[in-house]
Design a protein around this motif. Sequence first.
Motif, PDB file in Angstrom:
ATOM      1  N   ALA A 132       2.554 -29.251 -12.096  1.00  0.00           N
ATOM      2  CA  ALA A 132       1.678 -29.177 -10.920  1.00  0.00           C
ATOM      3  C   ALA A 132       0.648 -30.299 -10.951  1.00  0.00           C
ATOM      4  CB  ALA A 132       0.990 -27.815 -10.873  1.00  0.00           C
ATOM      5  N   THR A 133       0.132 -30.604 -12.147  1.00  0.00           N
ATOM      6  CA  THR A 133      -0.852 -31.678 -12.281  1.00  0.00           C
ATOM      7  C   THR A 133      -0.251 -33.023 -11.890  1.00  0.00           C
ATOM      8  OG1 THR A 133      -1.900 -30.468 -14.083  1.00  0.00           O
ATOM      9  CG2 THR A 133      -2.438 -32.799 -13.898  1.00  0.00           C
ATOM     10  N   VAL A 134       0.958 -33.289 -12.393  1.00  0.00           N
ATOM     11  CA  VAL A 134       1.617 -34.570 -12.103  1.00  0.00           C
ATOM     12  C   VAL A 134       1.954 -34.658 -10.617  1.00  0.00           C
ATOM     13  CG1 VAL A 134       3.683 -35.965 -12.533  1.00  0.00           C
ATOM     14  CG2 VAL A 134       2.524 -34.824 -14.453  1.00  0.00           C
ATOM     15  N   ARG A 135       2.505 -33.567 -10.074  1.00  0.00           N
ATOM     16  CA  ARG A 135       2.861 -33.579  -8.656  1.00  0.00           C
ATOM     17  C   ARG A 135       1.610 -33.771  -7.807  1.00  0.00           C
ATOM     18  NH1 ARG A 135       4.822 -28.622  -7.773  1.00  0.00           N
ATOM     19  NH2 ARG A 135       6.641 -28.891  -9.121  1.00  0.00           N
ATOM     20  N   GLY A 136       0.524 -33.109  -8.182  1.00  0.00           N
ATOM     21  CA  GLY A 136      -0.728 -33.229  -7.446  1.00  0.00           C
ATOM     22  C   GLY A 136      -1.259 -34.656  -7.442  1.00  0.00           C
ATOM     23  N   ALA A 137      -1.165 -35.325  -8.600  1.00  0.00           N
ATOM     24  CA  ALA A 137      -1.650 -36.704  -8.703  1.00  0.00           C
ATOM     25  C   ALA A 137      -0.818 -37.634  -7.823  1.00  0.00           C
ATOM     26  CB  ALA A 137      -1.617 -37.162 -10.159  1.00  0.00           C
ATOM     27  N   LEU A 138       0.507 -37.437  -7.829  1.00  0.00           N
ATOM     28  CA  LEU A 138       1.392 -38.280  -7.015  1.00  0.00           C
ATOM     29  C   LEU A 138       1.129 -38.071  -5.530  1.00  0.00           C
ATOM     30  CD1 LEU A 138       4.725 -37.721  -9.007  1.00  0.00           C
ATOM     31  CD2 LEU A 138       3.520 -39.922  -8.745  1.00  0.00           C
ATOM     32  N   GLU A 139       1.049 -36.798  -5.129  1.00  0.00           N
ATOM     33  CA  GLU A 139       0.862 -36.494  -3.713  1.00  0.00           C
ATOM     34  C   GLU A 139      -0.509 -36.937  -3.226  1.00  0.00           C
ATOM     35  OE1 GLU A 139       4.004 -32.753  -3.627  1.00  0.00           O
ATOM     36  OE2 GLU A 139       1.854 -32.351  -3.331  1.00  0.00           O
ATOM     37  N   GLY A 140      -1.530 -36.719  -4.075  1.00  0.00           N
ATOM     38  CA  GLY A 140      -2.879 -37.115  -3.704  1.00  0.00           C
ATOM     39  C   GLY A 140      -2.993 -38.617  -3.463  1.00  0.00           C
ATOM     40  N   ALA A 141      -2.131 -39.383  -4.128  1.00  0.00           N
ATOM     41  CA  ALA A 141      -2.189 -40.838  -4.000  1.00  0.00           C
ATOM     42  C   ALA A 141      -1.095 -41.375  -3.084  1.00  0.00           C
ATOM     43  CB  ALA A 141      -2.054 -41.476  -5.378  1.00  0.00           C
ATOM     44  N   SER A 142      -0.212 -40.501  -2.622  1.00  0.00           N
ATOM     45  CA  SER A 142       1.001 -40.923  -1.892  1.00  0.00           C
ATOM     46  C   SER A 142       1.775 -41.974  -2.683  1.00  0.00           C
ATOM     47  CB  SER A 142       0.670 -41.483  -0.508  1.00  0.00           C
ATOM     48  OG  SER A 142      -0.057 -40.560   0.235  1.00  0.00           O
ATOM     49  N   LEU A 143       1.910 -41.744  -3.979  1.00  0.00           N
ATOM     50  CA  LEU A 143       2.661 -42.687  -4.814  1.00  0.00           C
ATOM     51  C   LEU A 143       4.079 -42.127  -5.023  1.00  0.00           C
ATOM     52  CD1 LEU A 143       2.277 -45.321  -6.594  1.00  0.00           C
ATOM     53  CD2 LEU A 143       2.027 -43.751  -8.543  1.00  0.00           C
ATOM     54  N   PRO A 144       5.116 -42.956  -4.760  1.00  0.00           N
ATOM     55  CA  PRO A 144       6.478 -42.475  -5.024  1.00  0.00           C
ATOM     56  C   PRO A 144       6.627 -42.137  -6.512  1.00  0.00           C
ATOM     57  CG  PRO A 144       6.512 -44.570  -3.825  1.00  0.00           C
ATOM     58  CD  PRO A 144       5.088 -44.315  -4.232  1.00  0.00           C
ATOM     59  N   PRO A 145       7.288 -41.015  -6.847  1.00  0.00           N
ATOM     60  CA  PRO A 145       7.380 -40.577  -8.245  1.00  0.00           C
ATOM     61  C   PRO A 145       7.951 -41.646  -9.183  1.00  0.00           C
ATOM     62  CG  PRO A 145       8.307 -38.909  -6.778  1.00  0.00           C
ATOM     63  CD  PRO A 145       7.923 -40.062  -5.916  1.00  0.00           C
ATOM     64  N   ASP A 146       8.861 -42.474  -8.682  1.00  0.00           N
ATOM     65  CA  ASP A 146       9.473 -43.458  -9.594  1.00  0.00           C
ATOM     66  C   ASP A 146       8.554 -44.655  -9.870  1.00  0.00           C
ATOM     67  OD1 ASP A 146       9.631 -44.852  -7.237  1.00  0.00           O
ATOM     68  OD2 ASP A 146      11.769 -45.312  -7.397  1.00  0.00           O
ATOM     69  N   ARG A 147       7.335 -44.634  -9.300  1.00  0.00           N
ATOM     70  CA  ARG A 147       6.332 -45.652  -9.645  1.00  0.00           C
ATOM     71  C   ARG A 147       5.379 -45.162 -10.733  1.00  0.00           C
ATOM     72  NH1 ARG A 147       8.623 -49.970  -8.778  1.00  0.00           N
ATOM     73  NH2 ARG A 147      10.228 -48.458  -9.306  1.00  0.00           N
ATOM     74  N   LEU A 148       5.660 -43.974 -11.272  1.00  0.00           N
ATOM     75  CA  LEU A 148       4.856 -43.432 -12.377  1.00  0.00           C
ATOM     76  C   LEU A 148       5.758 -43.261 -13.595  1.00  0.00           C
ATOM     77  CD1 LEU A 148       2.258 -42.079 -13.563  1.00  0.00           C
ATOM     78  CD2 LEU A 148       3.112 -39.905 -12.645  1.00  0.00           C
ATOM     79  N   CYS A 149       5.286 -43.769 -14.741  1.00  0.00           N
ATOM     80  CA  CYS A 149       6.012 -43.580 -15.998  1.00  0.00           C
ATOM     81  C   CYS A 149       5.102 -42.819 -16.953  1.00  0.00           C
ATOM     82  CB  CYS A 149       6.388 -44.944 -16.588  1.00  0.00           C
ATOM     83  SG  CYS A 149       7.303 -44.809 -18.143  1.00  0.00           S
ATOM     84  N   LEU A 150       5.595 -41.752 -17.532  1.00  0.00           N
ATOM     85  CA  LEU A 150       4.788 -40.988 -18.480  1.00  0.00           C
ATOM     86  C   LEU A 150       5.233 -41.321 -19.891  1.00  0.00           C
ATOM     87  CD1 LEU A 150       4.730 -37.638 -16.484  1.00  0.00           C
ATOM     88  CD2 LEU A 150       2.905 -39.353 -16.691  1.00  0.00           C
ATOM     89  N   GLU A 151       4.253 -41.679 -20.741  1.00  0.00           N
ATOM     90  CA  GLU A 151       4.565 -42.059 -22.124  1.00  0.00           C
ATOM     91  C   GLU A 151       4.224 -40.920 -23.075  1.00  0.00           C
ATOM     92  OE1 GLU A 151       2.726 -45.692 -23.360  1.00  0.00           O
ATOM     93  OE2 GLU A 151       3.610 -46.848 -21.714  1.00  0.00           O
ATOM     94  N   ILE A 152       5.192 -40.585 -23.906  1.00  0.00           N
ATOM     95  CA  ILE A 152       4.980 -39.550 -24.923  1.00  0.00           C
ATOM     96  C   ILE A 152       5.348 -40.174 -26.255  1.00  0.00           C
ATOM     97  CG2 ILE A 152       5.736 -37.275 -25.744  1.00  0.00           C
ATOM     98  CD1 ILE A 152       6.449 -37.949 -22.211  1.00  0.00           C
ATOM     99  N   THR A 153       4.504 -40.013 -27.279  1.00  0.00           N
ATOM    100  CA  THR A 153       4.834 -40.665 -28.545  1.00  0.00           C
ATOM    101  C   THR A 153       6.005 -39.937 -29.210  1.00  0.00           C
ATOM    102  OG1 THR A 153       3.334 -39.347 -29.904  1.00  0.00           O
ATOM    103  CG2 THR A 153       2.452 -41.379 -28.969  1.00  0.00           C
ATOM    104  N   GLU A 154       6.732 -40.708 -29.987  1.00  0.00           N
ATOM    105  CA  GLU A 154       7.863 -40.147 -30.701  1.00  0.00           C
ATOM    106  C   GLU A 154       7.387 -39.025 -31.635  1.00  0.00           C
ATOM    107  OE1 GLU A 154       9.602 -42.689 -33.604  1.00  0.00           O
ATOM    108  OE2 GLU A 154      11.581 -41.802 -33.398  1.00  0.00           O
ATOM    109  N   SER A 155       6.219 -39.200 -32.273  1.00  0.00           N
ATOM    110  CA  SER A 155       5.758 -38.132 -33.179  1.00  0.00           C
ATOM    111  C   SER A 155       5.370 -36.859 -32.429  1.00  0.00           C
ATOM    112  CB  SER A 155       4.628 -38.585 -34.088  1.00  0.00           C
ATOM    113  OG  SER A 155       4.045 -39.753 -33.645  1.00  0.00           O
ATOM    114  N   ALA A 156       4.841 -36.996 -31.196  1.00  0.00           N
ATOM    115  CA  ALA A 156       4.528 -35.804 -30.400  1.00  0.00           C
ATOM    116  C   ALA A 156       5.812 -35.044 -30.079  1.00  0.00           C
ATOM    117  CB  ALA A 156       3.813 -36.189 -29.115  1.00  0.00           C
ATOM    118  N   VAL A 157       6.859 -35.787 -29.751  1.00  0.00           N
ATOM    119  CA  VAL A 157       8.145 -35.142 -29.458  1.00  0.00           C
ATOM    120  C   VAL A 157       8.661 -34.424 -30.702  1.00  0.00           C
ATOM    121  CG1 VAL A 157      10.568 -35.532 -28.853  1.00  0.00           C
ATOM    122  CG2 VAL A 157       8.770 -36.763 -27.636  1.00  0.00           C
ATOM    123  N   MET A 158       8.569 -35.096 -31.843  1.00  0.00           N
ATOM    124  CA  MET A 158       9.165 -34.532 -33.054  1.00  0.00           C
ATOM    125  C   MET A 158       8.360 -33.360 -33.633  1.00  0.00           C
ATOM    126  SD  MET A 158      11.825 -36.071 -32.911  1.00  0.00           S
ATOM    127  CE  MET A 158      12.585 -35.199 -34.269  1.00  0.00           C
TER     128      MET A 158
END
Length: 286
Positions: A132-158
């Motif tokens: 909901a947070t990500v969707r809200g940020a995109l909609e609030g800015a009218s930014l197409p979703p594919d213009r946003l990249c979310l970075e997650i560290t490999e250690s956070a994933v693991m």
Amino acid sequence: RAKERGKARAEVFDTTMRRRAVERLELESGLRDALTRGQLRVVYQPEVSLESGRIVAVEALLRWDHPQHGPVSPGRFIPIAEQSGLIVPIGAWVLREACRQAARWNAQNGGDGVVVAVNLSPRQLGATDLAATVRGALEGASLPPDRLCLEITESAVMADPDAAIESLHMLKRLGVKLAIDDFGVGYSSLSHLRELLPVDVLKIDRSFIDGLVLRGEDRAIVTAIVELARSLGVDAVAEGVETPEQAAVLRTMRCHVAQGFHFARPQSPGDVAQLLDVHQLGELLG
Ligand code: C2E
Ligand code: MG
Ligand code: MG
Ligand code: MG
């Protein structure tokens, strides 16, 4: 005597520990109001295509200007924000800022537009309202979703691979891009990598780029990651490129994208707008 010395040492240790704990608490309470007091800002660092020299993305990086201590580095305050949970509201603000900024640049420049990359910490990745947070940020800015990249560290994933992979799939369904940050230092097994396939980008950790020119081992690892990325059909981004020699080696490896002081420092939105503008006119970063 030895006992006394031991005791003295223990006291010194104690004092240092106490000072650190106090400093930490002070930073934590300062951070609590930093957002409402306007002490936080976002700077942006270009990511450059090694083929065309064009800026393909910019990474949003948080800055805290502390009224007494001056600038506090993210390396110090992000872990405090993470442990206290403050990263959740602060991170949501970074997302909204970054999306708004990207929409503004892209409205000025036309074309496909630049992608804005935003770092997500483990707490944010685990938050139930992340989508909901990500969707809200995109909609609030009218930014197409594919213009946003979310970075997650490999250690956070693991740290919790099953939960992280589920969150990544959920984010992917929103249409955003995903990057694994600091890749190569987080002990991904190849079987997990297969499940990480909703990702679009592997960002090669800066520590491997440091030794790229002089250390054969680092060069071998970077070559392997670039090849891995190519065969998985994802982009490889080299972080922390500081010299023209490093950029040249990465080019011979056919690494797709590079980020680092050699190309551009993290900078204000206005300065990025100028850089993007210059690029439209055909002057490239090399
Ligand atoms: P990161 O996501 O890996 O970001 C790259 C870091 O490398 C940035 O440090 C950037 O300034 C630095 N860097 C870029 N090029 C070079 C170079 O050529 N040489 C050297 N020595 N460094 C370079 P920064 O801004 O201090 O951020 C550190 C870390 O703090 C980030 O690492 C990220 O993990 C975290 N961070 C920053 N902003 C945010 C945020 O908004 N949210 C979250 N959750 N984490 C953030
Ligand atoms: Mg990052
Ligand atoms: Mg990184
Ligand atoms: Mg890093």
